[in-house]
Design an enzyme around this catalytic site. Structure first.
Site: not given
Lengths: 462, 785
Positions: B719, B312
């Protein structure tokens, strides 16, 4: 067998039978009392999830032992509902303002907010953040909590009343695995101290409580000193303040605010309200921590410590009190009775600077306290004291000597800054490196100069 | 009806939170005979475990059992992705804080006291403690991963301008207020019920089964709520539960394992710290032509979730910027520290940092503003819109977010104001910073993007909802309940959400990657829609009206053509349907469409969609101490068409403050022996209420329904806003740069503690004074010439 501990819990008298006096209030609440609204978040007095009210002041239940609670009026989150069962206005306000997410810190925040409401203070950003400094929330970002607290300020909802028959306040001894003495007179305290020099001397418990709660130490014997009247005096004179060793920061704060505002400002940052409700100035000196915040201030101001034992009384200058790492001039049978602190006069520059990673409820990387006696722009006398710079809180003799007799100018300050390197070998740890500490110690002197020259140097003023 | 989709609804447990009546695992009355466990942790970072002397501990009254690696009946392996991560150190100790043994006793105090009496004999080995050492010695957890596009070498060589940068960011402790905890209760036939504070009940089930050597169907895992998680209870909850389960199995008694804060902080993983080195090529307008970057992550001693985190980070290196030629190498460094794990953002917060660092440097060398440099590098619309991994950036909202935040923050005026302030000199400086964000939504592993739900309608019309998502405070339960209320058009308070359980919805993914409401919302929608279809068919037959004329509104079914005024209350319809022998229970299932990913080539479409945002922050620093304050923050976050604006706003604000903590005051500090010394809130400082910017404007991007078919066109929010805190870091760099009149680059690693800020100020001052041959006046007083 010792006597039973009695408290008033959420409006009802409770006897704590068969409970060790060294059990933490938190463990007792969550265990035998089955009141699980009060949470354990850290067991070291820093997160506030266990906040309860003791005599209407917020207290970390993890740091208090039940032996200290005898005769005191305690409220927990379960005791806030009204007679009709309706939630307390603070409870409603926090819920309605989206002030909860995971909810684990919430009961503690509720209790701090209730204490704030009961205190009747004006809700300003300053007072609200001060009221919340001992409560950590990891979810919300606080904005809705601050708004809810502001809404509930100055609306003290009645708490459950204390019973009509007060609990007596006689001298007591409680025992379990731990024996806890709660003397009520100095003579008795001194006799106990002479008999038990190894016993823990417990004042507020904000330091020793960590050993019980976090480190799970079980002390054999504890002498709880706060019930001794001679240790609770508090008197302001024109040039000095006499402070009983068992005076809590909370009690001390108003008098300091009036007489030595920089000291008061530092006390607000020394610890949260939960810590200030319990922590005492004598305790802070007695533990002799190199990072205790009151010691450098007293070193700079000049203070006399009155000590006592069954052998008699004596006075020790604060300069002679700290001998080594966590080592003091106290004899094994001696206790601190009071502190006689000199007040700065009008021709003296006095300031305190605390530097820490977080502004509130954080231990100092460096704490600087300075008092300069000035005559016509010349430094007559300089007392510079620091915490975090050595194994003990200490003055800076070389820097002081550089300043004494010199004109108060940039050049003088620069020479004093350079001299600091000869005064200290700072600590080097997780709070800051030695290099940073030394640099900041000097910069704080520079800041002192800037301040006296009228340059804006206060971050919190922006 | 009250409480449908898109309405601001309070957290379903809000009042219970404030009254203390919400029950967390440690608040549950313990089952009769429950025992308490405590861990024995390694005091050294690396060594050979020669012996654990348990005799003194065993001899203590109240101690029931002690287990070490050899006592594990199944596999001593708690690895979530790869194999071979020890639950109890076996032969080798790989970090200070690693569990070696567990003691179970009749009371918590006895268990902890006994744990302290276990004597471990460890032959100390040299330890690798930092990323630098690991890189130097080639200590990697697995081979590096590379994301690349185009010809970096050629493009770099051809670029009119080039510069290099190096940057570090620290890890982050989750500091969920409720520590890790599990209660394992033996039932019959060797089965277990486990209450675990976990984001991933299915993984707890799997790990418990693996450790005990039993089938998955013998282990039921439940969780009603967590007191915070933030990624820290994704893989780390599993081994805590497995230790409790092992002790429960051996003693045949219920066992609770609750980690005290200090154990929790040393024994469980954290956010990965990173080291970045990069070279960037660009033209005179600041357009980025090539980026060659190293992303070295401190994985700790084992793999855990590092591949996902590093993946990520790599797929967020581009953030909102078109980088035609790129090579980004991700190095999973193996060190003798705790194995780092998921933390809100999962590599994204780290991954977006190097480009921001580069943009500030590019702006300085070209004499442009960072905002100008950002703007020429935004992904295009219809061209220059493909990410380095091959996914096109569609429905790009970054310009909308930046425009809104620029306007609402009054950027231009405040830029001038801050510069004027700084020109006055003096020890205080102010700084202004911006940050634009793109964040990919979906688990990078396509198979994880699935969810199940189970809905029951009872014959009084009350509804019970269960799904695979877990409630950690983020408000998932109320959001999914709103979806069900919307489907049935009944009031939200008719719906009861129940504890997540592997026994009700099986084979679930963790509640993570911001996907909770996206996945479980759709699954619940499907379940509720199935029942609604049955009710519709039943009502049509029962009341003899065409099925198309049956509609649900305001807690009623409306029958017949509009204006017919034939209605039946929802509960009555449920009662009749039950009498009519209609099933009023259904599962629902959802899998995210369109996504695919080749993890070796690092190409595909890993994300269903992107979430966008932008932030402006203003800070002040004290150049004498390095202390800083955030004075104001303005945030705009894309939430699609928000399912619940109240909950989403809470996520935005909370994530921002958490991100701010990571970048400023939260510092993990290991000593020279590799022992974590910041292991409690007295030493590890998360933001307090005063640290929140006094002016704090968080907004949800207006009129922005998701283009993709997300649940009611909403977007994930857990997030992305954490990364908006990057604006605080860019603002701090701006404030420091003002000391040298913005003529020099600022090196500022994170967290920007007072010490790092002061040292950065000193470096800039020294370089500045050198560049001007000598300082004029006293530098600490004023820097303006």
């Amino acid at each position: 067998m010792g006597e039973p501990i009695e408290i008033v819990l959420n409006g009802a008298r409770r006897r704590l039978d068969g409970v060790s006096p060294a059990m933490t209030l938190l463990d007792w609440l969550r265990g035998p009392a089955r009141l699980t609204g009060t949470k354990e978040g850290c067991a070291e007095g820093d997160c506030g999830a266990c906040t309860v009210l003791v005599d209407r002041l917020p207290v970390n239940a993890c740091l208090a032992v039940v032996g200290q609670m005898h005769g005191r009026v305690i409220h927990t989150v379960e005791g806030l509902r009204g007679a009709d069962g309706a939630p307390h206005p603070v409870q409603r306000a926090l819920a309605e303002s989206d002030g909860t997410q995971c909810g684990f810190c919430t009961p503690g925040i509720v209790m701090s907010a209730v204490a704030f409401g009961c205190g009747g203070e004006e809700p300003t950003p300053e007072t609200i953040h001060d009221a919340l400094a001992g409560n950590l929330c990891r979810c919300t970002g606080y904005r809705p909590i601050v708004e809810a607290v502001a809404r509930c300020a100055r609306s003290p909802e009645p708490l459950p009343p204390a019973p009509a028959v007060p609990i007596d306040h006689e001298a007591r001894t409680f025992d379990g695995p731990t024996i806890l003495h709660a003397p009520r007179a100095l003579a008795e305290l001194l006799r106990l101290r002479a008999e038990h020099p190894d016993a823990w001397l417990l004042a507020g418990g904000t330091d020793l409580g960590v050993r019980v709660s976090h480190d799970r130490e079980v002390p054999g014997r504890v002498i709880h000193v706060v019930g001794v009247p001679e240790l609770n005096g508090l008197a302001a004179h024109p040039d000095r303040i006499e402070i009983g060793a068992a005076t809590t920061y909370q009690r001390l704060l108003p008098i300091l605010t009036n007489h030595v505002p920089p000291f008061a400002e530092m006390i607000r940052r020394l610890g949260s309200r939960q810590i200030r409700s319990m922590g005492t100035i004598g305790g802070n000196l007695g533990t002799a921590s190199p990072i205790g915040d009151t010691s450098p201030v007293l070193l700079a101001l000049g203070a006399t410590l009155h000590l006592a034992s069954i052998r008699g009384r004596r006075a020790v200058a604060i300069d002679d009190f700290f001998l080594g790492y966590r080592e003091t001039a106290l004899a094994p049978d001696e206790v601190i009775v009071s502190i006689d602190m000199r007040l700065p006069s009008a021709d003296e520059i006095f300031h305190v600077d605390k530097v820490s990673k977080r502004r509130d409820q954080d231990i100092s990387a460096v704490l600087g306290a300075y008092k300069l006696g000035m005559v016509d722009g010349i430094v007559r006398e300089a007392r510079l004291a620091y915490g975090g710079m050595a194994a003990i809180p200490a003055r800076a003799p070389h820097a002081e000597a550089t300043l004494a007799g010199a004109p108060w100018t940039e050049a003088t300050v620069e020479r004093a800054v350079a001299a600091l390197a000869r005064d200290f070998e700072p600590l080097d740890d997780w709070r800051a490196s030695a290099e940073y500490r030394l640099m900041v110690a000097g910069n704080l002197l520079r800041r002192l100069y800037l301040r006296s020259a009228g340059v804006a140097a206060e971050l919190d003023a922006l | 009806m009250k409480g449908g989709a898109h309405t601001a609804q309070r957290h379903d447990s809000a009042l219970k939170h404030t009254t203390g009546e919400a029950i967390y695992i440690d608040d549950q009355p313990g089952p009769t005979g429950m025992l308490h466990a405590a861990l024995v942790l390694s005091p050294v970072a690396h060594g050979r475990l020669k012996r654990a002397d348990l005799a003194a501990a065993r001899a203590m009254a109240g101690v029931v059992d002690i287990v070490v690696a050899a006592d594990v009946p199944g596999a001593n392996d708690i690895a979530p992705i790869m194999k071979g991560e020890a639950m109890f150190a076996d032969g080798l100790v790989e970090y200070a804080g690693q569990p070696i043994a567990a003691v179970v006793a009749t009371s918590l105090d006895i268990a902890r006291a006994a744990a302290r009496k276990v004597i471990v004999d460890i032959e100390t080995l040299p330890a690798i403690l930092t990323i630098d050492e690991a890189l130097q010695k080639g200590a990697l957890l697995y081979p590096p991963a590379t994301l690349s596009r185009g010809d970096v070498a050629k493009a770099m060589a051809a670029a009119p301008r080039r510069l290099k940068g190096e940057l570090r960011c620290g890890g982050q402790e989750h500091f969920y207020l409720e520590g890790q905890i599990a209660i394992a209760t033996p039932t019959e036939d060797g089965d277990l019920v486990v209450h675990s504070s976990t984001q991933h009940p299915t993984e707890v089930q799997h790990i418990v089964s693996r450790v005990l050597g039993v089938d998955y169907n013998q282990v039921t895992v439940m969780v009603r709520r967590m007191g915070g998680a933030f990624g820290g209870k994704e893989s780390n909850a599993s081994w805590v539960a497995a230790v409790a389960a092992l002790l429960a199995r051996r003693t045949n008694r219920p066992v609770k394992l609750r980690l005290p804060r200090g154990d929790d902080m040393v024994a469980t993983g954290k956010r990965h710290g990173f080291l970045f080195r990069y070279e960037i090529g660009f033209d005179e307008e600041g357009r980025v032509l090539a980026l060659d970057a190293l992303l070295a992550a401190n994985g700790g001693h084992s793999v855990d979730l590092t591949p996902g985190v590093l993946g990520r980070a790599l797929t967020h290196i581009d953030n909102v910027y078109w980088i035609p030629h790129l090579r980004a190498v991700g190095c999973p460094c193996k060190t003798n520290t705790v194995s780092n794990t998921a933390f809100r953002g999962f590599g994204g917060p780290q991954g977006v940092l190097p480009m921001e660092d580069a943009i500030l440097r590019i702006a300085r060398v070209l004499g442009r503003t960072p905002e100008q440099v950002r703007a020429v590098n935004f992904y295009g619309e219809g061209r220059d819109d493909e990410t380095p991994y091959g996914q096109r950036v569609e429905d790009n909202r970054v310009r909308a977010c930046v425009e809104q935040v620029t306007r609402e923050s009054n950027w231009q005026a405040r830029r001038a104001e801050v510069d004027t302030f700084n020109r006055q000199g003096g020890p205080l400086r102010r700084g202004l910073g911006m940050f634009p964000l793109k964040f990919g939504i979906s688990f990078n592993v396509p198979s994880m993007n699935q969810a199940g739900a189970l809905v029951h309608v009872y014959s009084d019309g009350s509804i019970r909802l269960n799904h695979g998502g877990t409630e950690m405070g983020q408000g998932l339960f109320v959001k999914v309940a709103q979806v069900v209320a919307e489907v049935f058009q009944v009031d939200l308070d008719r719906i009861r959400v129940t504890a997540t359980s592997t026994g009700e919805v099986p084979n679930t993914s963790p509640t993570a990657a911001s996907t909770g409401s996206d996945l479980n919302g759709w699954a619940a929608f499907e379940a509720a829609s199935t029942i609604k279809a049955r009710l519709t068919a039943f009502a049509a037959a029962h009341f003899d009206v065409p099925a198309e004329s049956v509609s649900f509104r305001d807690n009623h079914a409306h029958l017949g053509p509009p204006g017919a005024n034939r209605v039946v209350e929802f509960g009555e319809l449920a009662r009749l349907a039950h009498l009519g022998r209609i099933s009023l229970s259904s599962t629902g299932f959802y899998r995210t469409p369109k996504i695919h990913w080749d993890p070796v080539a690092m190409k595909g479409r890993p994300f269903f969609y992107f979430s966008f945002g932008a932030a402006v922050a203003e800070v002040a620093i004290d150049t004498l101490t390095g202390e800083s304050r955030v004075l104001r923050a303005d945030l705009v976050q894309d939430c699609g068409r928000s399912l619940n604006p109240a909950i989403d706003l809470g996520q935005i604000e909370g994530a921002f403050v958490q991100g701010m903590g990571w970048l400023t005051c939260e510092e993990l500090w290991w000593d020279a022996e590799g022992r974590l010394r910041t292991k409690g809130p007295s030493t590890y400082k998360i933001p307090g209420s005063r640290d929140v910017p006094p002016i704090f404007n968080a907004r949800i991007l207006d009129n922005a329904p998701a283009r993709e078919d997300t649940i009611f066109r909403s977007k994930a929010v857990g997030e992305p806003p954490l990364m908006l805190a990057t604006a605080v870091w860019t603002a701090l760099k701006d404030a420091i740069a003002s000391v040298a009149d913005h003529r020099l680059d600022v090196d500022l690693d994170a967290p920007a503690t007072p010490e790092r800020i002061l040292m950065a100020v000193e470096r800039v001052r020294a370089a500045h004074s050198l560049s001007r041959e000598r300082g004029e006046g006293i530098m600490w007083r004023t820097s303006t010439p």
